[in-house]
Design an enzyme around this catalytic site. Structure first.
Site, short mmCIF file in Angstrom:
data_model
loop_
_atom_site.label_atom_id
_atom_site.label_comp_id
_atom_site.label_asym_id
_atom_site.label_seq_id
_atom_site.Cartn_x
_atom_site.Cartn_y
_atom_site.Cartn_z
N HIS A 93 1.43 -0.94 0.08
CA HIS A 93 -0.26 0.26 0.11
C HIS A 93 1.24 1.31 0.28
O HIS A 93 1.87 1.04 -0.21
CB HIS A 93 -1.15 0.00 1.54
CG HIS A 93 -0.22 -0.22 2.46
ND1 HIS A 93 0.64 -0.98 3.19
CD2 HIS A 93 0.45 1.42 3.60
CE1 HIS A 93 0.74 0.16 3.47
NE2 HIS A 93 1.16 1.13 4.14
N HIS A 123 5.27 6.33 -1.18
CA HIS A 123 6.46 4.90 -1.40
C HIS A 123 5.81 3.74 -1.16
O HIS A 123 4.96 3.34 -0.64
CB HIS A 123 7.80 4.66 -0.60
CG HIS A 123 7.06 4.39 1.21
ND1 HIS A 123 7.76 5.45 1.43
CD2 HIS A 123 7.86 3.14 1.15
CE1 HIS A 123 7.27 5.52 3.07
NE2 HIS A 123 7.15 3.81 3.08
#
Length: 180
Positions: free
Chosen positions: A37, A120
């Site tokens: 995620h 990220h």
């Protein structure tokens, strides 16, 4: 007392591609594909009342769907790397969504996030990794690019307190609206 954070899910096919990169670094604890995620705002361990307030406020977020792409790999931690990640290409829409989440949390009394937002996808947690193998991994995946994918919702995740997090559960999802 739930441990919460908001984030963007990674499509299954992109997660599959990331999962194919796994391996080759001793000292790496690889993240499960289902846990990939992009964190928007870590909220932390909060009481049920505040969790309900946050969920209610997130329902009012107004943002349009947008597109994202993952691009390249790198590490956090400098000379003592602790996380390996796939980077997210710059996205004003993602930054806007993150700042809305930050504002909601601060309005409800949570302290400001101290770390600069660096979107990220964490691929592995590192504990005394083989630095040569780690540098080789980053160099060989530096040109990685995912397909462009649409973000049509964000989610409120919960996690159980553990080292490295996961597994994560989607507590609520919030659709982004095209007509705004």
């Amino acid at each position: 007392m739930p441990r919460l954070f908001t984030g963007v899910e990674i499509p299954d096919d992109v997660a599959f591609d990331l999962d194919l990169m796994r391996g080759g670094i001793s000292g790496a604890r690889w993240i499960d594909r289902e846990s990939y995620h992009i964190t928007l705002r870590f909220i932390g361990d909060i009481d049920e009342g505040l969790a309900r307030e946050i969920s209610y406020e997130l329902e009012g977020v107004e943002a349009r769907p947008f597109k994202l792409r993952l691009s390249g790999c790198d590490v956090f931690g400098g000379n003592k790397p602790h996380s390996l990640f796939a980077a997210v290409e710059e996205s004003p829409e993602l930054r806007r969504l993150q700042s809305i989440h930050e504002r909601i949390c601060q309005t409800l009394g949570l302290p400001a996030e101290q770390r600069k937002f660096a979107p990220h996808v964490t691929l592995a947690r590192l504990k005394e990794p083989n630095l040569r193998a780690l540098h080789h991994f980053v160099a060989s995946h530096n040109l990685y690019k995912s397909r462009v994918f649409e973000v049509g919702r964000f989610v409120l995740f919960s996690s159980r307190p553990s080292r490295g997090g996961g597994p994560y559960a989607v507590e609520e999802s919030y659709r982004l609206q095209a007509g705004l």
